[in-house]
Every structure is written in structure tokens, then in C-alpha cells.
Design a protein around this motif. Structure first.
Motif, PDB file in Angstrom:
ATOM      1  N   HIS A  36       0.668  -1.029   0.379  1.00 46.09           N
ATOM      2  CA  HIS A  36      -0.204   0.421  -0.039  1.00 46.09           C
ATOM      3  C   HIS A  36       0.895   1.211   0.039  1.00 46.09           C
ATOM      4  O   HIS A  36       1.636   1.647   0.612  1.00 46.09           O
ATOM      5  CB  HIS A  36      -0.952   0.246   0.856  1.00 46.09           C
ATOM      6  N   ILE A  37       0.551   2.145  -0.944  1.00 53.94           N
ATOM      7  CA  ILE A  37       1.124   2.729  -0.968  1.00 53.94           C
ATOM      8  C   ILE A  37       0.383   3.856  -0.696  1.00 53.94           C
ATOM      9  O   ILE A  37      -1.217   4.810  -1.035  1.00 53.94           O
ATOM     10  CB  ILE A  37       2.368   3.497  -2.374  1.00 53.94           C
ATOM     11  N   ASN A  38       0.686   5.807  -0.334  1.00 56.24           N
ATOM     12  CA  ASN A  38      -0.263   6.493  -0.491  1.00 56.24           C
ATOM     13  C   ASN A  38      -0.133   7.409  -1.361  1.00 56.24           C
ATOM     14  O   ASN A  38       0.520   7.584  -2.283  1.00 56.24           O
ATOM     15  CB  ASN A  38       0.756   8.288   0.534  1.00 56.24           C
ATOM     16  N   ALA A  39      -1.635   7.641  -1.695  1.00 57.39           N
ATOM     17  CA  ALA A  39      -2.290   8.395  -2.779  1.00 57.39           C
ATOM     18  C   ALA A  39      -1.138   8.926  -3.553  1.00 57.39           C
ATOM     19  O   ALA A  39      -1.309  10.223  -4.425  1.00 57.39           O
ATOM     20  CB  ALA A  39      -3.656   8.156  -3.430  1.00 57.39           C
ATOM     21  N   LYS A  40      -0.558  10.179  -2.368  1.00 55.59           N
ATOM     22  CA  LYS A  40      -0.270  11.220  -2.817  1.00 55.59           C
ATOM     23  C   LYS A  40       0.985  11.389  -3.327  1.00 55.59           C
ATOM     24  O   LYS A  40       1.617  12.144  -4.616  1.00 55.59           O
ATOM     25  CB  LYS A  40       0.150  12.329  -1.121  1.00 55.59           C
ATOM     26  N   HIS A  41       1.278   9.750  -3.562  1.00 48.29           N
ATOM     27  CA  HIS A  41       2.383   9.732  -4.168  1.00 48.29           C
ATOM     28  C   HIS A  41       2.029   9.374  -6.354  1.00 48.29           C
ATOM     29  O   HIS A  41       3.596   8.694  -6.528  1.00 48.29           O
ATOM     30  CB  HIS A  41       3.617   8.408  -4.022  1.00 48.29           C
ATOM     31  N   LEU A  42       1.332   9.091  -6.242  1.00 45.44           N
ATOM     32  CA  LEU A  42       0.315   8.400  -7.265  1.00 45.44           C
ATOM     33  C   LEU A  42       1.330   9.658  -8.939  1.00 45.44           C
ATOM     34  O   LEU A  42       1.844   8.966  -9.633  1.00 45.44           O
ATOM     35  CB  LEU A  42      -0.654   8.461  -7.687  1.00 45.44           C
ATOM     36  N   GLN A  43       1.463  11.183  -8.469  1.00 44.40           N
ATOM     37  CA  GLN A  43       2.368  11.307  -9.367  1.00 44.40           C
ATOM     38  C   GLN A  43       3.552  11.547  -9.773  1.00 44.40           C
ATOM     39  O   GLN A  43       3.956  11.959 -11.143  1.00 44.40           O
ATOM     40  CB  GLN A  43       1.732  13.740  -8.888  1.00 44.40           C
ATOM     41  N   GLU A  44       4.132  11.160  -8.684  1.00 45.29           N
ATOM     42  CA  GLU A  44       5.803  11.445  -8.358  1.00 45.29           C
ATOM     43  C   GLU A  44       6.052   9.849  -9.154  1.00 45.29           C
ATOM     44  O   GLU A  44       7.415   9.760  -9.727  1.00 45.29           O
ATOM     45  CB  GLU A  44       6.665  11.286  -6.901  1.00 45.29           C
ATOM     46  N   LEU A  45       5.276   8.793  -9.361  1.00 46.46           N
ATOM     47  CA  LEU A  45       5.179   7.706  -9.325  1.00 46.46           C
ATOM     48  C   LEU A  45       5.011   7.689 -11.316  1.00 46.46           C
ATOM     49  O   LEU A  45       5.416   6.536 -11.664  1.00 46.46           O
ATOM     50  CB  LEU A  45       4.899   6.808  -9.128  1.00 46.46           C
ATOM     51  N   GLY A  46       4.095   8.999 -11.527  1.00 47.21           N
ATOM     52  CA  GLY A  46       4.117   8.660 -13.290  1.00 47.21           C
ATOM     53  C   GLY A  46       3.088   8.063 -13.434  1.00 47.21           C
ATOM     54  O   GLY A  46       2.268   7.577 -14.426  1.00 47.21           O
ATOM     55  N   VAL A  47       2.181   7.992 -12.320  1.00 49.10           N
ATOM     56  CA  VAL A  47       0.899   7.007 -12.288  1.00 49.10           C
ATOM     57  C   VAL A  47      -0.254   8.044 -13.135  1.00 49.10           C
ATOM     58  O   VAL A  47      -0.660   8.227 -12.276  1.00 49.10           O
ATOM     59  CB  VAL A  47       0.393   6.192 -11.324  1.00 49.10           C
ATOM     60  N   ASP A  48      -0.857   7.847 -14.457  1.00 50.61           N
ATOM     61  CA  ASP A  48      -2.517   8.303 -14.138  1.00 50.61           C
ATOM     62  C   ASP A  48      -2.923   7.859 -14.315  1.00 50.61           C
ATOM     63  O   ASP A  48      -3.405   6.657 -14.884  1.00 50.61           O
ATOM     64  CB  ASP A  48      -2.133   8.179 -16.335  1.00 50.61           C
ATOM     65  N   VAL A  49      -4.121   8.336 -13.638  1.00 51.88           N
ATOM     66  CA  VAL A  49      -5.327   7.641 -12.669  1.00 51.88           C
ATOM     67  C   VAL A  49      -5.786   7.026 -13.664  1.00 51.88           C
ATOM     68  O   VAL A  49      -7.016   7.149 -13.580  1.00 51.88           O
ATOM     69  CB  VAL A  49      -5.658   7.985 -11.503  1.00 51.88           C
ATOM     70  N   SER A  50      -6.453   8.301 -14.797  1.00 53.48           N
ATOM     71  CA  SER A  50      -7.377   8.330 -15.622  1.00 53.48           C
ATOM     72  C   SER A  50      -7.273   7.288 -16.620  1.00 53.48           C
ATOM     73  O   SER A  50      -8.085   6.812 -17.592  1.00 53.48           O
ATOM     74  CB  SER A  50      -7.178   9.825 -16.338  1.00 53.48           C
ATOM     75  N   ASP A  51      -6.428   6.313 -17.224  1.00 51.21           N
ATOM     76  CA  ASP A  51      -5.885   5.610 -17.650  1.00 51.21           C
ATOM     77  C   ASP A  51      -6.904   4.213 -16.868  1.00 51.21           C
ATOM     78  O   ASP A  51      -5.638   3.676 -16.323  1.00 51.21           O
ATOM     79  CB  ASP A  51      -4.284   5.224 -17.833  1.00 51.21           C
ATOM     80  N   THR A  52      -7.556   3.586 -17.094  1.00 49.95           N
ATOM     81  CA  THR A  52      -8.309   2.981 -16.542  1.00 49.95           C
ATOM     82  C   THR A  52      -7.992   1.451 -17.219  1.00 49.95           C
ATOM     83  O   THR A  52      -8.588   0.411 -16.828  1.00 49.95           O
ATOM     84  CB  THR A  52      -9.940   2.970 -16.810  1.00 49.95           C
ATOM     85  N   SER A  53      -7.559   1.096 -18.184  1.00 48.22           N
ATOM     86  CA  SER A  53      -6.534  -0.122 -18.631  1.00 48.22           C
ATOM     87  C   SER A  53      -5.700  -0.068 -18.147  1.00 48.22           C
ATOM     88  O   SER A  53      -4.929  -2.006 -17.944  1.00 48.22           O
ATOM     89  CB  SER A  53      -5.882   0.370 -20.303  1.00 48.22           C
ATOM     90  N   LYS A  54      -5.056   0.503 -17.371  1.00 45.00           N
ATOM     91  CA  LYS A  54      -3.914   0.150 -16.243  1.00 45.00           C
ATOM     92  C   LYS A  54      -4.282   0.575 -14.901  1.00 45.00           C
ATOM     93  O   LYS A  54      -3.698  -0.147 -13.627  1.00 45.00           O
ATOM     94  CB  LYS A  54      -2.922   1.018 -16.511  1.00 45.00           C
ATOM     95  N   VAL A  55      -4.352   1.484 -14.165  1.00 45.90           N
ATOM     96  CA  VAL A  55      -5.346   1.993 -12.734  1.00 45.90           C
ATOM     97  C   VAL A  55      -6.948   2.000 -13.065  1.00 45.90           C
ATOM     98  O   VAL A  55      -7.670   2.163 -13.475  1.00 45.90           O
ATOM     99  CB  VAL A  55      -4.955   3.371 -13.267  1.00 45.90           C
ATOM    100  N   ILE A  56      -7.075   0.754 -12.036  1.00 46.57           N
ATOM    101  CA  ILE A  56      -8.619   0.414 -11.304  1.00 46.57           C
ATOM    102  C   ILE A  56      -8.879   1.031  -9.883  1.00 46.57           C
ATOM    103  O   ILE A  56      -8.128   1.033  -9.160  1.00 46.57           O
ATOM    104  CB  ILE A  56      -8.624  -0.780 -11.054  1.00 46.57           C
ATOM    105  N   LYS A  57      -9.657   1.607 -10.114  1.00 42.19           N
ATOM    106  CA  LYS A  57     -10.465   2.829  -9.124  1.00 42.19           C
ATOM    107  C   LYS A  57     -11.509   2.392  -8.528  1.00 42.19           C
ATOM    108  O   LYS A  57     -12.357   1.694  -8.902  1.00 42.19           O
ATOM    109  CB  LYS A  57     -10.647   4.656  -9.230  1.00 42.19           C
TER     110      LYS A  57
END
Length: 295
Positions: free
Chosen positions: A202-223
């Protein structure tokens, strides 16, 4: 227990030990399908099935199990803890004569008792029982080994020594942390939580951008959202995806490639992880602030 994994109360909650100095004590354990380490322990003469939970902070018994025991005393105080998502939980504290794990004895433990159903488990054994006693989790042999001064010295000469950071509150709770690197880019301090199961990150969601995770890319990220088990008005947003690598800081040989990670909004830590990915033989020395991973 501060991880927000599938264990309901493990995230909700947050003695001096004695052992023969002449020989190691080995206690067999089993690995549940969920990856949890399960051990037999005797509390005031009553045997139960427990999860060994380095992230529990405080030992916990189910109300059903505690009702079988004599001499359980409610203390005239309570403890307030916080879930990994920051939700406040306040509970009464109890004590009893002793917890026995094999020949290892923890006298006069402080505990919580909750009216919860944990399936085949009667509670959680926390690090408080081992605050002065190094022990090894041997995943190959499926044994919990209580180390002697001699055997512990040998472990140190044959393993990688990772520094631990200790969080202790009022001598009631105890948790351990270590630093990891994510994608060889971001250094984070993780709670080490065997109670999370196996291969859980588990990682704090505030680090998503720093790790280059695009939360709008539903093919790779499930919310998804998860409601609190204690307050249905509280929801937590969780983003599930894979990262390239998680490794122990300064020990790149201790790593896992492309792990699935849950990025959690409002997590009160940088991150949390299960214990198993560090290695097959892991020695935890709370008083020495170190974790020794067999090479």
C-alpha cells in the motif's frame, strides 16, 4: 494492523518476555491461503489459533475466545488509535496472566478484546510480546524461532541487516518501519506488516503523480471506494495498479518486480507492506532496531 488489507480489525486497532538462554525454541506455523502466518498460542491455559501480526500494534483477542479464560482483567484506562486511513478508534484495555508460544512466555500482556468474528482465528499476536526478544520467521521451514544470544550473533554474520524505525506509544503499542525504494526513484518509509498477508503493498495516493501513474488510464489503473467497517459514512478511494519495482533501501538484491500496489487516499504512512517479500528467513530485533534477512 494499520494496513487496510482484507483483515477487518487488523487496521482498526491500533511484559517483559522470558526465554531459556540455553537453546533455541522453534514453534511451527502455518501459512493461511491469504498468506497470514498462523501460530498456536496458549493464553492462561487456553490454546488458540492466532495470526502473527507485526503491524497489529497491540495484541488482540476475540470476545469469544476471551470468554473461555479465567483472570482477564479490564484496566481502568482505554487507548485511542488510528486506522491507516486516519479514522479514530477507541477501545478498552485488558491484561491477563501470560501468553505462551511454545516455551516462550510473555507475562502480564496488555491486550484489546473485540467482539468480532475472525473465522478460524482467535486473535492477533503483536510485536509487544517480542519487544525484548529477537525472533526469526523461517518461511522455508515454517517455523518461528526464538533466538538465543549465540544463534542471533550467527544470524547477524550471515544476513543483510536492514535498519528499523520503531513506533511505540505509551508502552502500549509497537510497530516497525523500514525504508524502501519504489521504481528506483522514490524513497519511502513502510510499515512492516505481516498481518497484511503475502505480497501486499500500500502506498499513500499522494505519490501517484511522482511515480508517473495516470489515474485516468483505466486500462492500467482501477479505482474503487471502500466503506469503513465501523462508520459507513466514511469512504476511502483506492487506486490499484502495478509499479516497476519495490526494493529495500541500500539492498537492491531484496526486491520484487512489478508488484501490484494499492494507492490509498488519506493513508497516514508513506506506505505499508507485508513481511514475506523481504526473504525466506527474516529476523526481527526490536530492541536493536534491525531486521536481518538471510542471504
Amino acid at each position: 494492523m494499520k494496513s487496510i488489507s482484507f483483515k477487518i480489525i487488523l487496521i482498526a486497532i491500533w511484559g517483559m518476555t522470558s526465554i531459556s538462554a540455553h537453546a533455541q525454541t522453534s514453534i511451527p506455523f502455518e501459512i493461511a491461503p491469504s498468506g497470514h502466518i498462523t501460530i498456536k498460542a496458549i493464553v492462561n491455559g487456553i490454546e488458540g489459533n492466532f495470526i502473527l501480526d507485526t503491524g497489529a500494534g497491540l495484541t488482540l483477542l476475540t470476545k469469544k475466545f476471551s470468554s473461555k479464560m479465567a483472570n482477564v482483567q479490564k484496566l481502568n484506562r482505554e487507548y485511542t488509535a488510528f486506522r491507516a486511513t486516519g479514522e479514530k478508534i477507541t477501545a478498552d484495555l485488558y491484561t491477563t496472566d501470560q501468553i505462551m508460544i511454545g516455551d516462550f512466555k510473555d507475562p502480564g500482556p496488555t491486550m484489546m478484546i473485540f467482539d468480532v468474528e475472525l473465522g478460524p482465528f482467535d486473535g492477533l499476536i503483536s510485536l509487544m510480546s517480542f519487544k525484548n526478544q529477537p525472533f526469526t520467521v523461517d518461511y522455508d521451514q515454517k517455523k518461528l524461532i526464538i533466538e538465543t544470544p549465540g544463534s542471533f550473533k550467527i544470524r547477524k554474520t550471515k544476513g543483510n541487516i536492514l535498519p528499523l524505525q520503531i513506533e511505540s506509544s505509551r508502552d502500549i503499542t509497537l510497530d516497525i518501519f523500514t525504508f524502501v525504494q519504489v521504481n528506483k526513484k522514490l524513497t519511502l518509509q513502510f510499515l512492516v506488516d505481516s498481518g497484511a498477508g503475502a505480497n501486499v503493498f500500500h502506498i499513500n495516493a499522494k505519490h501517484l503523480q511522482e511515480l508517473g501513474v495516470d489515474v485516468s488510464d483505466t486500462s492500467k489503473v482501477i479505482k474503487r471506494t471502500r466503506k469503513s467497517e465501523f462508520n459507513k459514512d466514511i469512504e476511502t478511494s483506492i487506486y490499484s495498479t502495478n509499479v516497476a519495482e519495490i526494493a529495500a533501501k541500500d539492498f537492491p538484491q531484496i526486491h520484487v518486480n512489478e508488484p501490484k500496489v494499492l494507492f490509498i487516499e488519506g493513508l497516514i504512512y508513506d506506505g505499508t507492506s507485508s513481511l514475506n517479500w523481504f526473504g525466506k528467513q527474516i529476523t526481527i530485533d526490536v530492541s536493536g532496531k534491525q531486521m536481518i534477512v538471510g542471504k
